[in-house]
Design a protein around this motif. Structure first.
Motif, PDB file in Angstrom:
ATOM      1  N   GLY A  32     -37.764  24.733  10.694  1.00 21.82           N
ATOM      2  CA  GLY A  32     -39.274  25.101  10.737  1.00 21.82           C
ATOM      3  C   GLY A  32     -40.217  23.379  10.821  1.00 21.82           C
ATOM      4  N   GLU A  33     -39.617  22.328  10.637  1.00 15.96           N
ATOM      5  CA  GLU A  33     -40.402  20.973  10.493  1.00 15.96           C
ATOM      6  C   GLU A  33     -40.033  20.767  12.075  1.00 15.96           C
ATOM      7  OE1 GLU A  33     -40.165  16.994   8.246  1.00 15.96           O
ATOM      8  OE2 GLU A  33     -39.684  18.389   6.856  1.00 15.96           O
ATOM      9  N   LEU A  34     -38.823  20.326  12.635  1.00 17.99           N
ATOM     10  CA  LEU A  34     -38.340  20.293  13.804  1.00 17.99           C
ATOM     11  C   LEU A  34     -38.887  20.740  14.409  1.00 17.99           C
ATOM     12  CD1 LEU A  34     -34.442  20.206  13.376  1.00 17.99           C
ATOM     13  CD2 LEU A  34     -36.497  17.504  14.409  1.00 17.99           C
ATOM     14  N   GLU A  50     -43.573  33.612  19.776  1.00 14.32           N
ATOM     15  CA  GLU A  50     -43.635  33.331  18.169  1.00 14.32           C
ATOM     16  C   GLU A  50     -43.611  31.794  18.171  1.00 14.32           C
ATOM     17  OE1 GLU A  50     -42.573  35.938  15.394  1.00 14.32           O
ATOM     18  OE2 GLU A  50     -43.529  37.574  16.117  1.00 14.32           O
ATOM     19  N   LEU A  51     -42.438  31.349  18.741  1.00 12.75           N
ATOM     20  CA  LEU A  51     -42.239  29.946  18.720  1.00 12.75           C
ATOM     21  C   LEU A  51     -43.106  28.655  18.846  1.00 12.75           C
ATOM     22  CD1 LEU A  51     -38.550  29.221  19.387  1.00 12.75           C
ATOM     23  CD2 LEU A  51     -39.523  28.776  17.702  1.00 12.75           C
ATOM     24  N   MET A  52     -43.847  29.518  19.739  1.00 15.79           N
ATOM     25  CA  MET A  52     -44.786  28.025  20.072  1.00 15.79           C
ATOM     26  C   MET A  52     -46.865  28.218  19.141  1.00 15.79           C
ATOM     27  SD  MET A  52     -44.762  28.812  24.188  1.00 15.79           S
ATOM     28  CE  MET A  52     -46.648  27.377  24.471  1.00 15.79           C
ATOM     29  N   ALA A  53     -46.802  29.733  18.357  1.00 17.62           N
ATOM     30  CA  ALA A  53     -47.748  29.814  17.853  1.00 17.62           C
ATOM     31  C   ALA A  53     -47.579  29.245  16.123  1.00 17.62           C
ATOM     32  CB  ALA A  53     -47.901  31.357  17.562  1.00 17.62           C
ATOM     33  N   ILE A  54     -46.193  28.681  15.712  1.00 19.42           N
ATOM     34  CA  ILE A  54     -46.023  27.981  14.496  1.00 19.42           C
ATOM     35  C   ILE A  54     -46.412  27.047  15.152  1.00 19.42           C
ATOM     36  CG2 ILE A  54     -44.030  26.699  13.033  1.00 19.42           C
ATOM     37  CD1 ILE A  54     -42.102  28.727  14.518  1.00 19.42           C
ATOM     38  N   SER A  55     -46.961  26.940  13.069  1.00 23.39           N
ATOM     39  CA  SER A  55     -48.451  25.186  13.097  1.00 23.39           C
ATOM     40  C   SER A  55     -48.201  25.065  11.884  1.00 23.39           C
ATOM     41  CB  SER A  55     -50.521  26.499  13.358  1.00 23.39           C
ATOM     42  OG  SER A  55     -49.739  27.231  12.194  1.00 23.39           O
ATOM     43  N   ASN A  56     -47.750  25.112  11.681  1.00 22.88           N
ATOM     44  CA  ASN A  56     -47.301  24.521   9.819  1.00 22.88           C
ATOM     45  C   ASN A  56     -45.626  24.710   9.084  1.00 22.88           C
ATOM     46  OD1 ASN A  56     -47.517  27.279   8.143  1.00 22.88           O
ATOM     47  ND2 ASN A  56     -49.251  27.137   8.320  1.00 22.88           N
ATOM     48  N   ILE A  57     -45.667  24.048   8.447  1.00 24.43           N
ATOM     49  CA  ILE A  57     -43.924  24.216   8.100  1.00 24.43           C
ATOM     50  C   ILE A  57     -43.887  25.580   7.539  1.00 24.43           C
ATOM     51  CG2 ILE A  57     -42.002  23.561   6.127  1.00 24.43           C
ATOM     52  CD1 ILE A  57     -43.209  19.681   6.567  1.00 24.43           C
ATOM     53  N   GLY A  58     -44.493  26.016   6.503  1.00 20.27           N
ATOM     54  CA  GLY A  58     -44.678  27.261   5.838  1.00 20.27           C
ATOM     55  C   GLY A  58     -43.821  27.932   6.739  1.00 20.27           C
ATOM     56  N   GLU A  59     -45.097  28.246   8.728  1.00 20.65           N
ATOM     57  CA  GLU A  59     -44.511  29.113   9.391  1.00 20.65           C
ATOM     58  C   GLU A  59     -43.042  29.706   9.585  1.00 20.65           C
ATOM     59  OE1 GLU A  59     -48.055  29.239  11.725  1.00 20.65           O
ATOM     60  OE2 GLU A  59     -49.356  29.600  10.755  1.00 20.65           O
ATOM     61  N   GLY A  60     -42.786  27.649   9.473  1.00 17.19           N
ATOM     62  CA  GLY A  60     -41.813  26.981  10.700  1.00 17.19           C
ATOM     63  C   GLY A  60     -40.178  28.405  10.059  1.00 17.19           C
ATOM     64  N   LEU A 110     -27.881  27.585   1.021  1.00  8.42           N
ATOM     65  CA  LEU A 110     -27.693  26.961   3.103  1.00  8.42           C
ATOM     66  C   LEU A 110     -28.463  27.202   3.530  1.00  8.42           C
ATOM     67  CD1 LEU A 110     -26.111  24.810   4.325  1.00  8.42           C
ATOM     68  CD2 LEU A 110     -24.405  26.229   4.825  1.00  8.42           C
ATOM     69  N   LEU A 111     -28.708  28.635   4.217  1.00 11.59           N
ATOM     70  CA  LEU A 111     -29.143  28.703   5.625  1.00 11.59           C
ATOM     71  C   LEU A 111     -30.778  29.126   5.014  1.00 11.59           C
ATOM     72  CD1 LEU A 111     -27.151  32.101   6.923  1.00 11.59           C
ATOM     73  CD2 LEU A 111     -26.461  29.578   7.127  1.00 11.59           C
ATOM     74  N   ILE A 112     -31.109  29.194   4.384  1.00 12.81           N
ATOM     75  CA  ILE A 112     -32.456  29.093   4.086  1.00 12.81           C
ATOM     76  C   ILE A 112     -33.380  28.127   4.072  1.00 12.81           C
ATOM     77  CG2 ILE A 112     -34.748  29.666   2.467  1.00 12.81           C
ATOM     78  CD1 ILE A 112     -33.516  31.678   3.878  1.00 12.81           C
ATOM     79  N   ASP A 113     -32.080  26.596   3.499  1.00 14.98           N
ATOM     80  CA  ASP A 113     -32.395  25.500   3.591  1.00 14.98           C
ATOM     81  C   ASP A 113     -32.716  25.002   5.109  1.00 14.98           C
ATOM     82  OD1 ASP A 113     -32.779  25.254   0.651  1.00 14.98           O
ATOM     83  OD2 ASP A 113     -30.588  24.891   1.292  1.00 14.98           O
ATOM     84  N   ARG A 114     -32.090  25.477   5.843  1.00 15.16           N
ATOM     85  CA  ARG A 114     -31.174  24.877   7.524  1.00 15.16           C
ATOM     86  C   ARG A 114     -33.161  24.962   8.169  1.00 15.16           C
ATOM     87  NH1 ARG A 114     -26.124  24.131   8.621  1.00 15.16           N
ATOM     88  NH2 ARG A 114     -25.133  22.944   7.623  1.00 15.16           N
ATOM     89  N   ALA A 115     -33.424  26.926   7.321  1.00 11.43           N
ATOM     90  CA  ALA A 115     -34.033  27.199   8.605  1.00 11.43           C
ATOM     91  C   ALA A 115     -35.277  26.207   7.863  1.00 11.43           C
ATOM     92  CB  ALA A 115     -34.960  28.387   7.844  1.00 11.43           C
ATOM     93  N   ALA A 116     -35.786  25.572   6.706  1.00 17.85           N
ATOM     94  CA  ALA A 116     -37.097  24.838   6.356  1.00 17.85           C
ATOM     95  C   ALA A 116     -37.363  23.803   7.309  1.00 17.85           C
ATOM     96  CB  ALA A 116     -36.569  24.514   4.756  1.00 17.85           C
ATOM     97  N   ILE A 117     -35.703  23.082   7.785  1.00 20.04           N
ATOM     98  CA  ILE A 117     -35.403  22.135   8.129  1.00 20.04           C
ATOM     99  C   ILE A 117     -35.596  22.390   9.860  1.00 20.04           C
ATOM    100  CG2 ILE A 117     -34.266  20.384   9.003  1.00 20.04           C
ATOM    101  CD1 ILE A 117     -32.066  20.398   6.841  1.00 20.04           C
TER     102      ILE A 117
END
Length: 255
Positions: free
Chosen positions: A238-240, A73-83, A229-236
């Motif tokens: 998701g970008e990385l 699933e990590l390899m399938a992530i194609s955009n920040i939203g999905e991440g 905090l954890l959701i904000d960290r998830a967004a970061i």
């Protein structure tokens, strides 16, 4: 309850005042997004069940406890939203465990990596096998353990998480984890672990549930901000995960 093997499995067994929640996945008990969502939902449901006093969180088999996030699933992530959505799955599980009205006791029979270490850290008490070595391998694939860091740091401190995360290829043994405060008890024999775990949760389930809840709130003091905090960290994260470094690293792991 149960799920299909492709998306992992999740079963809950009620034994008196104890709920035993067991998750599994063919890929070393790693987590796909659906399994994270179902685990969050199950913890939230059990939290409101007045007949339950203690939750035991365990995984299938005698080998790895949890390999963290699903590489597929990590390899399938194609955009920040999905991440962001994917890594929010771990954030949601940790927050559910944090807010749960029941004491959560972890059972680690084997190795824990990444998100698996985060799950162990979010438990209130942990019984571990001597085989339960731990590793935060995130930096090797171009991301960082941002989402789980608050839970892990709460247990082992800044020095501990620094040592663990900055040596992402190095396994720390179960006694290291116990010394740092991540594991409560470590056993050489899995049968003895299960015997002692059973005795422990039976005793715990006989205590005043109101006292246990009041005490759990004290133990988790000053963590309310984790909701955002954890959701904000998830967004970061998701970008990385979209970086070239990560794509290359994941493709090498796949090979």
């Amino acid at each position: 309850m149960g799920t299909t093997r492709e998306n992992g499995s999740l079963y809950t067994k009620i034994d008196g005042k104890v709920a035993i929640v067991e998750f599994g996945h063919p890929a070393r008990n790693s987590f796909v997004a659906e399994l994270l969502d179902r685990l969050t939902e199950e913890i939230n449901t059990l939290s409101e069940n007045d007949a339950i006093i203690v939750i035991v969180l365990k995984s299938e088999g005698d080998n790895a406890f949890c390999a963290g996030a699903s590489f597929t699933e990590l390899m399938a992530i194609s955009n920040i939203g999905e991440g962001t959505v994917f890594f929010s799955g771990f954030a949601n599980v940790i927050n559910a465990m944090r807010k749960c009205k029941k004491v959560i006791v972890g059972r680690l029979q084997g190795k824990a990596v990444g998100g698996g270490v985060g799950l162990a850290a979010a438990c209130d008490y942990v019984f571990a096998s001597v085989n339960a070595a731990i590793r935060l391998s995130e930096l090797t694939i171009g991301i960082a353990p941002l989402v789980i860091a608050p839970a892990v740091r709460r247990k082992i401190g800044t020095a501990g998480i620094s040592e663990l995360s900055l040596s992402p290829t190095e396994w720390k043994n179960a006694y290291w984890a116990q010394e740092k405060g991540l594991f409560s008890k470590v056993f050489d024999d899995l049968k003895e672990l299960d015997n002692q775990l059973d005795l422990f949760v039976q005793k715990l389930s006989d205590y005043n549930p109101e006292a246990l809840l009041a005490w759990k709130k004290v133990l988790w003091k000053d963590t309310d901000h984790w909701e955002t905090l954890l959701i904000d960290r998830a967004a970061i994260t998701g970008e990385l995960v979209l970086s070239e470094f990560t794509k290359n690293a994941l493709s090498k792991f796949k090979k």
